[in-house]
Design an enzyme around this catalytic site. Structure first.
Site, PDB file in Angstrom:
ATOM      1  N   TYR A 127       0.839  -1.216   0.000  1.00 12.11           N
ATOM      2  CA  TYR A 127       0.000   0.000   0.000  1.00 12.11           C
ATOM      3  C   TYR A 127       0.872   1.264   0.000  1.00 12.11           C
ATOM      4  CZ  TYR A 127      -3.876   3.004   1.713  1.00 12.11           C
ATOM      5  OH  TYR A 127      -4.834   3.974   1.879  1.00 12.11           O
ATOM      6  N   LYS A 173       0.808   4.111  -2.777  1.00 15.27           N
ATOM      7  CA  LYS A 173       0.440   5.489  -2.449  1.00 15.27           C
ATOM      8  C   LYS A 173       1.581   6.469  -2.715  1.00 15.27           C
ATOM      9  CE  LYS A 173      -3.857   5.054  -1.288  1.00 15.27           C
ATOM     10  NZ  LYS A 173      -4.854   5.381  -2.343  1.00 15.27           N
TER      11      LYS A 173
HETATM   12  P1  NAP Z   1     -13.457   2.159   1.515  1.00 14.65           P
HETATM   13  O1  NAP Z   1     -14.476   2.622   2.500  1.00 14.65           O
HETATM   14  O2  NAP Z   1     -12.904   0.790   1.631  1.00 14.65           O
HETATM   15  O3  NAP Z   1     -14.034   2.403   0.038  1.00 14.65           O
HETATM   16  C1  NAP Z   1     -13.272   2.057  -1.091  1.00 14.65           C
HETATM   17  C2  NAP Z   1     -14.225   1.780  -2.237  1.00 14.65           C
HETATM   18  O4  NAP Z   1     -13.431   1.434  -3.403  1.00 14.65           O
HETATM   19  C3  NAP Z   1     -15.155   0.590  -1.955  1.00 14.65           C
HETATM   20  O5  NAP Z   1     -16.491   0.917  -2.246  1.00 14.65           O
HETATM   21  C4  NAP Z   1     -14.605  -0.479  -2.894  1.00 14.65           C
HETATM   22  O6  NAP Z   1     -15.581  -1.386  -3.381  1.00 14.65           O
HETATM   23  C5  NAP Z   1     -14.077   0.354  -4.037  1.00 14.65           C
HETATM   24  N1  NAP Z   1     -13.178  -0.426  -4.894  1.00 14.65           N
HETATM   25  C6  NAP Z   1     -12.239  -1.318  -4.493  1.00 14.65           C
HETATM   26  N2  NAP Z   1     -11.633  -1.883  -5.564  1.00 14.65           N
HETATM   27  C7  NAP Z   1     -12.214  -1.342  -6.666  1.00 14.65           C
HETATM   28  C8  NAP Z   1     -12.037  -1.521  -8.068  1.00 14.65           C
HETATM   29  N3  NAP Z   1     -11.125  -2.400  -8.543  1.00 14.65           N
HETATM   30  N4  NAP Z   1     -12.806  -0.802  -8.933  1.00 14.65           N
HETATM   31  C9  NAP Z   1     -13.736   0.061  -8.454  1.00 14.65           C
HETATM   32  N5  NAP Z   1     -13.956   0.283  -7.139  1.00 14.65           N
HETATM   33  C10 NAP Z   1     -13.208  -0.403  -6.244  1.00 14.65           C
HETATM   34  O7  NAP Z   1     -12.150   3.120   1.524  1.00 14.65           O
HETATM   35  P2  NAP Z   1     -11.930   4.635   2.041  1.00 14.65           P
HETATM   36  O8  NAP Z   1     -11.402   4.567   3.404  1.00 14.65           O
HETATM   37  O9  NAP Z   1     -13.111   5.475   1.718  1.00 14.65           O
HETATM   38  O10 NAP Z   1     -10.700   5.039   1.104  1.00 14.65           O
HETATM   39  C11 NAP Z   1     -10.843   5.722  -0.142  1.00 14.65           C
HETATM   40  C12 NAP Z   1      -9.457   6.059  -0.664  1.00 14.65           C
HETATM   41  O11 NAP Z   1      -8.737   6.834   0.296  1.00 14.65           O
HETATM   42  C13 NAP Z   1      -8.584   4.844  -0.942  1.00 14.65           C
HETATM   43  O12 NAP Z   1      -7.767   5.069  -2.079  1.00 14.65           O
HETATM   44  C14 NAP Z   1      -7.726   4.758   0.301  1.00 14.65           C
HETATM   45  O13 NAP Z   1      -6.540   4.066   0.056  1.00 14.65           O
HETATM   46  C15 NAP Z   1      -7.516   6.214   0.607  1.00 14.65           C
HETATM   47  N6  NAP Z   1      -7.159   6.492   2.005  1.00 14.65           N
HETATM   48  C16 NAP Z   1      -7.988   6.145   3.038  1.00 14.65           C
HETATM   49  C17 NAP Z   1      -7.596   6.433   4.350  1.00 14.65           C
HETATM   50  C18 NAP Z   1      -8.443   6.079   5.552  1.00 14.65           C
HETATM   51  O14 NAP Z   1      -7.998   6.289   6.690  1.00 14.65           O
HETATM   52  N7  NAP Z   1      -9.667   5.575   5.392  1.00 14.65           N
HETATM   53  C19 NAP Z   1      -6.369   7.057   4.598  1.00 14.65           C
HETATM   54  C20 NAP Z   1      -5.560   7.386   3.513  1.00 14.65           C
HETATM   55  C21 NAP Z   1      -5.959   7.108   2.225  1.00 14.65           C
HETATM   56  P3  NAP Z   1     -15.861  -2.794  -2.618  1.00 14.65           P
HETATM   57  O15 NAP Z   1     -16.519  -2.418  -1.358  1.00 14.65           O
HETATM   58  O16 NAP Z   1     -16.740  -3.544  -3.556  1.00 14.65           O
HETATM   59  O17 NAP Z   1     -14.502  -3.432  -2.422  1.00 14.65           O
END
Ligand code: NAP
Length: 249
Positions: free
Chosen positions: A150, A154
């Site tokens: 990851y 990133k």
């Molecule tokens: P999340 O709640 O897990 O949501 C991610 C979404 O992406 C899910 O709906 C997932 O679908 C979808 N997804 C996964 N693989 C996919 C694909 N191949 N094609 C299309 N959609 C896909 O994540 P989040 O926390 O909102 O994070 C969103 C972004 O922010 C990510 O890039 C993450 O790495 C980044 N981020 C998050 C955090 C944090 O603390 N939460 C911190 C830093 C960065 P499914 O449910 O069907 O898998």
């Protein structure tokens, strides 16, 4: 003229909040996620608030799926000129236990996904001589135990973003990255589950280590995305904005 935005991974979490925010800003929004039915909640909330949105089921890591999805957006909402590459997964493990599948799956969704989506959308941005690309990086780009895959993805998002800024700037297209810290979503919830810690305790502990003393929310990230997608941010490109309640993780 209404501009069209695509937000990937927008069924929930940061993507859903960003789709809602961009709709409130006046964009027609394609709510893209793996499962089209799972996008209904985000689309419904946008439409209920008076906005325009459609659900698009697609796998960002698959070129044919991406091409089909973008063609549908062109037909149903209009040529997309804003793209938020937000779809993401985690497959955490210490290096000695990390499988090739863990590595490949994470790089495929984040990096290959952002590449395929950006390649498909830039054509419409260049034609419009205006565009905005926002890529989701993370404080994990600075290194994080158990996240070699990851963190690499990133950090890669940051180099990808800066290169898009250089290549596409002459067409009125900016590219920027947001690097969130700890945000309360299903992603951080699943990390707590994997560690066997109640989510509330996990969030409370994280807050003690964050200078502003709270965990982030999806709306914190949506606000930063809204700025990068605005007209007035046209001279801001190739930047990485850490939205983490402090200067770093
Ligand atoms: P999340 O709640 O897990 O949501 C991610 C979404 O992406 C899910 O709906 C997932 O679908 C979808 N997804 C996964 N693989 C996919 C694909 N191949 N094609 C299309 N959609 C896909 O994540 P989040 O926390 O909102 O994070 C969103 C972004 O922010 C990510 O890039 C993450 O790495 C980044 N981020 C998050 C955090 C944090 O603390 N939460 C911190 C830093 C960065 P499914 O449910 O069907 O898998």
């Amino acid at each position: 003229m209404t501009r069209t935005a695509i937000v990937t991974g927008a069924a929930r979490g940061i993507g859903a909040a960003t789709a809602q925010r961009l709709a409130a800003d006046g964009f027609a929004v394609a709510v893209l996620d793996l499962d089209e039915a799972a996008c209904a909640g985000t689309v419904g909330s946008i439409v209920d608030a008076g906005g325009r949105a459609i659900a698009v089921g697609a796998n960002v890591a698959d070129a044919a799926s991406v091409e089909r999805a973008v063609a549908r957006v062109v037909d149903e909402l209009g040529a997309p000129t804003v793209l938020v590459n937000n779809a993401g997964i985690i497959r955490d493990n210490l290096l000695f236990k990390m499988t090739e599948d863990d590595w490949d799956a994470v790089l495929a969704v984040h990096l290959r996904g952002a590449f395929l989506m950006s390649r498909a959308v830039q054509e419409h941005q260049v034609a419009a001589r205006w565009g905005r690309i926002v890529n989701l990086s993370s404080t994990s780009a600075l290194g994080n135990r158990g996240q070699a895959n990851y963190a690499a993805a990133k950090a890669g998002m940051q180099g990808f973003t800066k290169t898009l800024a250089i290549e596409l700037g002459r067409y009125g297209v900016t590219a920027n990255a947001i690097a969130p810290g700890f945000i309360v979503t299903d992603m951080t919830r699943s990390t707590a589950e994997r560690m066997g810690v109640p989510f509330e305790d996990f969030v409370a502990h994280a807050a003690t280590e964050i200078p502003v003393q709270r965990a982030g929310t999806p709306d914190d990230i949506a606000a930063a995305a809204s700025f990068f997608c605005s007209d007035e941010a046209g001279f801001v490109s190739g930047q990485v904005l850490y939205v983490a309640g402090g200067p770093r993780a």
